[in-house]
Design an enzyme around this catalytic site. Structure first.
Site, mmCIF file in Angstrom:
data_model
loop_
_atom_site.group_PDB
_atom_site.id
_atom_site.type_symbol
_atom_site.label_atom_id
_atom_site.label_comp_id
_atom_site.label_asym_id
_atom_site.label_seq_id
_atom_site.Cartn_x
_atom_site.Cartn_y
_atom_site.Cartn_z
ATOM 1 N N SER A 67 0.820 -1.213 0.100
ATOM 2 C CA SER A 67 -0.065 -0.064 0.086
ATOM 3 C C SER A 67 0.901 1.180 -0.010
ATOM 4 O O SER A 67 1.870 1.241 0.609
ATOM 5 C CB SER A 67 -0.745 -0.009 1.417
ATOM 6 O OG SER A 67 -1.747 1.356 1.223
ATOM 7 N N ASP A 68 0.416 2.493 -0.610
ATOM 8 C CA ASP A 68 1.167 3.511 -0.646
ATOM 9 C C ASP A 68 -0.032 4.652 -0.633
ATOM 10 O O ASP A 68 -0.930 4.538 -1.442
ATOM 11 C CB ASP A 68 2.174 3.631 -1.726
ATOM 12 C CG ASP A 68 3.205 4.547 -1.511
ATOM 13 O OD1 ASP A 68 4.044 4.561 -0.533
ATOM 14 O OD2 ASP A 68 3.063 5.898 -2.137
#
Length: 189
Positions: A67-68
């Protein structure tokens, strides 16, 4: 099925714990520097996939969550400030404006991958330098994209948050993640 969160973020770890699935965390070894001319949305997508792929290579057979999140101020990416001065400067730049937060997810195992995106828009109220300094001193949001913690005192900085998922702004959109996990065969709840 083994599940690995490709992150050492305590915020993401705490969010994932809500789903009551066993998992472990692993640090992705990914350069997070934006590419020249890379749009904030593209940066978030690239980094989420790269984080998942990096950790998946070290955990064969496990499903890996990458995730970013990238804050987008009028097309410019804002990262984690790292210092008090940088946090104050970020908040001053966002005061009275709407900032878009692109959060990308990637769930990967053995070359199979599922992805999702979330967009959260935050309308900051007008903030003066004293308010900003008091906030940064109180919460020290130096490890947060956008220099605030919406789950804490940072909520006082906003006029509104527009989002489909209240967990997205913290860094891991659980509604979208639950959908990806179900597609991969996990039973949630």
């Amino acid at each position: 099925m083994p599940l690995v969160l490709a992150s050492t973020s305590r915020y993401r770890r705490e969010l994932l714990q809500r789903l009551a699935l066993p998992f472990e965390c692993a640090r992705p070894e990914v350069d997070e520097t934006p590419l020249s001319g890379e749009a904030p949305l593209d940066l978030a997508v690239r980094l989420a996939a790269a984080k998942a792929a990096d950790v998946a290579a070290r955990h064969p057979g496990a499903w890996v969550i990458g995730s970013d999140q990238v804050a987008d101020l009028e097309g410019r990416p804002l990262g984690k400030p790292g210092t008090v001065d940088a946090a104050c400067a970020q908040l001053a730049a966002m005061a009275g404006r709407t900032v878009r937060f692109h959060t990308a997810l990637n769930l990967t195992r053995n070359g199979e991958s599922f992805a999702a995106l979330d967009l959260t828009e935050v309308r900051f109220r007008h903030l003066d330098a004293a308010e900003i300094a008091r906030y940064v001193a109180a919460e020290q949001p130096l490890d947060c994209a956008g220099s605030f913690k919406c789950e804490g005192l940072g909520i006082s900085l906003f006029e509104a948050i527009d989002s489909r998922d209240p967990t997205a702004l913290v860094g891991l959109p659980l509604i979208a993640l639950c959908g990806l996990l179900r597609r991969a065969g996990f039973r949630v709840p």
